[in-house]
Each structure stands twice: as structure tokens, then as C-alpha cells.
Motif scaffolding. Structure first.
Motif, mmCIF file in Angstrom:
data_model
loop_
_atom_site.group_PDB
_atom_site.id
_atom_site.type_symbol
_atom_site.label_atom_id
_atom_site.label_comp_id
_atom_site.label_asym_id
_atom_site.label_seq_id
_atom_site.Cartn_x
_atom_site.Cartn_y
_atom_site.Cartn_z
ATOM 1 N N HIS A 100 -2.698 4.314 27.279
ATOM 2 C CA HIS A 100 -2.023 3.150 27.853
ATOM 3 C C HIS A 100 -2.898 2.405 28.864
ATOM 4 O O HIS A 100 -2.758 1.194 29.024
ATOM 5 C CB HIS A 100 -0.714 3.573 28.522
ATOM 6 C CG HIS A 100 0.398 3.801 27.540
ATOM 7 N ND1 HIS A 100 0.764 5.063 27.119
ATOM 8 C CD2 HIS A 100 1.220 2.932 26.895
ATOM 9 C CE1 HIS A 100 1.761 4.951 26.267
ATOM 10 N NE2 HIS A 100 2.052 3.693 26.113
ATOM 11 N N VAL A 101 -3.781 3.128 29.531
ATOM 12 C CA VAL A 101 -4.655 2.482 30.513
ATOM 13 C C VAL A 101 -6.106 2.461 30.051
ATOM 14 O O VAL A 101 -6.952 1.804 30.660
ATOM 15 C CB VAL A 101 -4.549 3.194 31.882
ATOM 16 C CG1 VAL A 101 -3.159 3.009 32.470
ATOM 17 C CG2 VAL A 101 -4.877 4.687 31.763
ATOM 18 N N ASN A 102 -6.400 3.166 28.994
ATOM 19 C CA ASN A 102 -7.763 3.246 28.468
ATOM 20 C C ASN A 102 -7.680 3.202 26.949
ATOM 21 O O ASN A 102 -7.999 4.170 26.256
ATOM 22 C CB ASN A 102 -8.424 4.545 28.958
ATOM 23 C CG ASN A 102 -9.871 4.664 28.510
ATOM 24 O OD1 ASN A 102 -10.551 3.668 28.251
ATOM 25 N ND2 ASN A 102 -10.337 5.907 28.404
ATOM 26 N N SER A 103 -7.252 2.068 26.434
ATOM 27 C CA SER A 103 -6.973 1.970 25.002
ATOM 28 C C SER A 103 -8.253 2.043 24.181
ATOM 29 O O SER A 103 -9.254 1.413 24.514
ATOM 30 C CB SER A 103 -6.227 0.666 24.689
ATOM 31 O OG SER A 103 -6.963 -0.453 25.130
ATOM 32 N N PRO A 104 -8.225 2.802 23.089
ATOM 33 C CA PRO A 104 -9.434 2.968 22.278
ATOM 34 C C PRO A 104 -9.689 1.763 21.375
ATOM 35 O O PRO A 104 -8.763 1.146 20.861
ATOM 36 C CB PRO A 104 -9.104 4.198 21.425
ATOM 37 C CG PRO A 104 -7.613 4.167 21.291
ATOM 38 C CD PRO A 104 -7.095 3.612 22.589
ATOM 39 N N LYS A 105 -10.937 1.435 21.211
ATOM 40 C CA LYS A 105 -11.332 0.448 20.208
ATOM 41 C C LYS A 105 -11.238 1.111 18.828
ATOM 42 O O LYS A 105 -11.351 2.329 18.706
ATOM 43 C CB LYS A 105 -12.764 -0.039 20.446
ATOM 44 C CG LYS A 105 -13.011 -0.582 21.847
ATOM 45 C CD LYS A 105 -12.178 -1.814 22.131
ATOM 46 C CE LYS A 105 -12.545 -2.416 23.486
ATOM 47 N NZ LYS A 105 -11.653 -3.542 23.854
ATOM 48 N N PHE A 106 -11.054 0.291 17.807
ATOM 49 C CA PHE A 106 -10.891 0.880 16.474
ATOM 50 C C PHE A 106 -12.095 1.714 16.081
ATOM 51 O O PHE A 106 -11.973 2.707 15.367
ATOM 52 C CB PHE A 106 -10.631 -0.215 15.425
ATOM 53 C CG PHE A 106 -11.852 -1.013 15.040
ATOM 54 C CD1 PHE A 106 -12.649 -0.617 13.985
ATOM 55 C CD2 PHE A 106 -12.200 -2.161 15.744
ATOM 56 C CE1 PHE A 106 -13.777 -1.345 13.620
ATOM 57 C CE2 PHE A 106 -13.317 -2.894 15.386
ATOM 58 C CZ PHE A 106 -14.117 -2.494 14.327
ATOM 59 N N LEU A 151 6.874 -5.169 15.978
ATOM 60 C CA LEU A 151 5.875 -5.905 15.190
ATOM 61 C C LEU A 151 4.640 -6.211 16.022
ATOM 62 O O LEU A 151 3.510 -6.188 15.525
ATOM 63 C CB LEU A 151 6.498 -7.184 14.637
ATOM 64 C CG LEU A 151 7.660 -6.982 13.662
ATOM 65 C CD1 LEU A 151 8.262 -8.328 13.263
ATOM 66 C CD2 LEU A 151 7.231 -6.202 12.435
ATOM 67 N N GLY A 152 4.832 -6.500 17.316
ATOM 68 C CA GLY A 152 3.678 -6.779 18.177
ATOM 69 C C GLY A 152 2.770 -5.580 18.335
ATOM 70 O O GLY A 152 1.541 -5.725 18.392
ATOM 71 N N THR A 153 3.342 -4.378 18.387
ATOM 72 C CA THR A 153 2.543 -3.160 18.511
ATOM 73 C C THR A 153 1.651 -2.968 17.295
ATOM 74 O O THR A 153 0.519 -2.489 17.408
ATOM 75 C CB THR A 153 3.462 -1.943 18.689
ATOM 76 O OG1 THR A 153 4.254 -2.123 19.864
ATOM 77 C CG2 THR A 153 2.670 -0.655 18.813
ATOM 78 N N MET A 154 2.145 -3.363 16.127
ATOM 79 C CA MET A 154 1.361 -3.193 14.903
ATOM 80 C C MET A 154 0.054 -3.982 14.948
ATOM 81 O O MET A 154 -0.929 -3.612 14.302
ATOM 82 C CB MET A 154 2.179 -3.659 13.697
ATOM 83 C CG MET A 154 3.434 -2.855 13.458
ATOM 84 S SD MET A 154 4.377 -3.567 12.087
ATOM 85 C CE MET A 154 5.874 -2.580 12.156
ATOM 86 N N LEU A 155 0.053 -5.067 15.709
ATOM 87 C CA LEU A 155 -1.080 -5.996 15.706
ATOM 88 C C LEU A 155 -1.882 -5.972 16.998
ATOM 89 O O LEU A 155 -2.866 -6.703 17.127
ATOM 90 C CB LEU A 155 -0.560 -7.423 15.475
ATOM 91 C CG LEU A 155 0.349 -7.623 14.255
ATOM 92 C CD1 LEU A 155 0.893 -9.051 14.228
ATOM 93 C CD2 LEU A 155 -0.388 -7.315 12.970
ATOM 94 N N HIS A 156 -1.483 -5.140 17.944
ATOM 95 C CA HIS A 156 -2.059 -5.168 19.290
ATOM 96 C C HIS A 156 -3.415 -4.482 19.328
ATOM 97 O O HIS A 156 -3.601 -3.406 18.761
ATOM 98 C CB HIS A 156 -1.098 -4.476 20.259
ATOM 99 C CG HIS A 156 -1.332 -4.800 21.687
ATOM 100 N ND1 HIS A 156 -2.356 -4.253 22.422
ATOM 101 C CD2 HIS A 156 -0.677 -5.647 22.537
ATOM 102 C CE1 HIS A 156 -2.319 -4.717 23.660
ATOM 103 N NE2 HIS A 156 -1.306 -5.569 23.748
ATOM 104 N N GLY A 157 -4.372 -5.077 20.017
ATOM 105 C CA GLY A 157 -5.666 -4.439 20.204
ATOM 106 C C GLY A 157 -5.521 -3.092 20.882
ATOM 107 O O GLY A 157 -4.691 -2.924 21.783
ATOM 108 N N GLY A 158 -6.319 -2.121 20.446
ATOM 109 C CA GLY A 158 -6.275 -0.793 21.035
ATOM 110 C C GLY A 158 -5.218 0.106 20.434
ATOM 111 O O GLY A 158 -5.030 1.226 20.913
#
Length: 274
Positions: A100-106, A151-158
Motif C-alpha cells: 500500500h505504501v511501496n507498490s511494486p512495478k509490474f 474496476l479502478g483497482t483492476m487498472l491501477h498502477g502498482g
């Protein structure tokens, strides 16, 4: 047919949303086949079951399981499967607990982490739905309810792999609803509509637990969907947070519901005549 004659197979049943939904269904008289990889969690859930409620736990790891065999074991115990709730999920905590505070890049997600999320959040939805649907078609009645995410979570960076894997389940839900149109078997999606106080949210998350939605937010839309009032409702998604308990159930469903997925944006491709 009364609730006492209906059997529900629900995955991810030992904790969180699955536990709340299992308890709510049992209280309404349904028989519940609870599937989870956590045998201790299933045992703890069993201890919560009141006398006379029909419950059985089934241990399975949905990253690698035999869906027809599991469905067969449930049918052997209960005689039938009327309702399938594909709830089990693997979240971002498998990538790192402080996401949540350190979201991983794909590109920081490992192939194994990607494969596990796809297996549970998407492939298991297909495999179990395929395994249980033919008897439902024969009886001309059935419910498949898939738990996806906002739906927003599906597309959110991280949010890879969780977001894309849940988007796959959302799209599959729309396809299944179309394929089953008019058969008496419905397919719908239920989501909480926000961050929920479950074990999927690690202790490292920067939230006060009492500020989160509670798992019981799923119950009103779920119990309406498995009732006769929703016999003709398919291809819809319902947000638990948008369900207005002050309204009559049908009106609350209208307020909380929308088409599955992104149909307001979808444009069919140009196809040649044939």
C-alpha cells in the motif's frame, strides 16, 4: 424450492469475505460446502456453525487442483450444487506486505507470483464454473456469483498481478452470463466497493482496521441474488457499499447494480458479413 434444499459451494471460505458469506448463508438455511486451503481456518469456521446447520469443509489449494473431482466430492456429500461463489483470491500481499505504501512495478513481480494470482483469481473461476454448470442447466436453475474487485483497482498502477487477474474474472463473468442467457442459470458479480478488513490487508497497511469496510458488507446483495427475486437478473455487478438497506430489496439492487465490466465503453469490432 426452499433454502434448505439449496447447496452453495464457496471458495476462500475460511476467512474474511468468504467466512462472512458462509455464515450468512448458513443462517438463511442454505447448505454450505466451504472450500479453502487452510484446514485450521475451516475447523475454526466449523466451530462457529450452529446445531442443525448443514456445513462441510473441503481442503483444496486452487493454484493446483482438480475442479471436477472437487465438485464431485461436494455432490457426493450434498447431492447437488445449486450456487457457486467464486470468492477465493490472492492479493498483492504475496508480492510485498507493504504494497500500500511501496507498490511494486509490474517488472518487479515474479513469474511465479503472476501465475499464482492468475491461477486462483481467474483460472479457478473458469474451472469451477465449467465443472458445476451442466447439472444446473439440466435443472434450469443455478447461480454463479463471482467476487472480483473495484474496476479502478483492476487498472491501477502498482496492482499487478491482482488487478489484471481480477479483470480477467470480470470479463469471463460477462462472457458466461451471455452464454447462459435464458437457461435459468445466472452469472453476477459482487464486490465490496472499498478496502475490507480481512487478512488480505497485511498488518503493514497504513489503515486503522476499524476504518475499513467489514466483510458483512457483502451479505445484502449476496442474499438477494440467491433469492427468487433475482431469478431473471444476470450479467450485473453489485457494490456492497452502495446497497441501501432503507430501500426495498429490488430498489436497493437497482441502486447498487450496474452491468458487469466496461460495457458502457465497449465497442464491438467491425466484422465481415457471412
Amino acid at each position: 424450492m426452499t433454502n434448505s434444499n439449496r447447496t452453495v459451494l464457496i471458495t476462500g471460505a475460511a476467512q474474511g469475505l468468504g467466512r462472512a458469506m458462509s455464515v450468512g448463508l448458513l443462517e438463511q438455511g442454505f447448505s454450505v460446502a466451504a472450500v479453502d486451503r487452510d484446514s485450521n481456518g475451516l475447523s475454526a469456521l466449523r466451530e462457529q456453525i450452529a446445531a442443525g446447520q448443514k456445513f462441510e469443509g473441503f481442503v483444496a489449494d486452487l493454484t493446483d487442483f482438480d475442479a471436477p473431482k472437487l465438485a464431485g466430492e461436494v455432490e457426493k456429500r450434498f447431492g447437488r450444487i445449486d450456487i457457486l461463489i467464486n470468492n477465493a483470491g490472492i492479493g498483492q500481499g504475496q508480492v510485498r506486505p507493504d504494497y500500500h505504501v511501496n507498490s511494486p512495478k509490474f517488472y518487479e513481480v515474479t513469474p511465479s507470483q503472476w501465475s499464482r494470482a492468475i491461477a486462483v483469481n481467474a483460472s479457478a473461476v473458469f474451472l469451477l464454473s465449467r465443472a458445476v454448470v451442466r447439472p444446473m442447466l439440466d435443472r434450469k436453475w443455478g447461480r454463479i456469483i463471482n467476487i472480483t474487485t473495484s474496476l479502478g483497482t483492476m487498472l491501477h498502477g502498482g496492482w499487478a498481478p491482482y488487478g489484471p487477474s481480477k479483470a480477467s474474472a470480470e470479463a469471463l463473468s460477462s462472457v458466461m452470463a451471455a452464454d447462459l442467457e435464458g437457461t435459468g442459470v445466472t452469472v453476477n458479480v459482487v464486490v465490496p466497493g472499498g478496502t475490507v478488513n480481512t487478512s488480505m490487508i497485511p498488518a503493514e497497511a497504513p489503515f486503522a482496521r476499524d476504518a475499513l469496510l467489514q466483510p458483512e458488507v457483502m451479505l445484502r446483495p449476496l442474499l438477494w441474488l440467491v433469492s427468487p427475486a433475482a431469478d431473471n437478473v444476470t450479467g450485473k455487478r453489485f457494490l456492497g457499499t452502495s446497497w441501501d438497506a432503507e430501500l426495498a430489496s429490488d430498489a436497493a439492487a437497482e441502486k447498487a447494480g450496474a452491468p458487469i465490466g466496461w460495457k458502457d465503453l465497449a465497442v464491438l469490432p467491425i466484422r465481415p458479413a457471412f
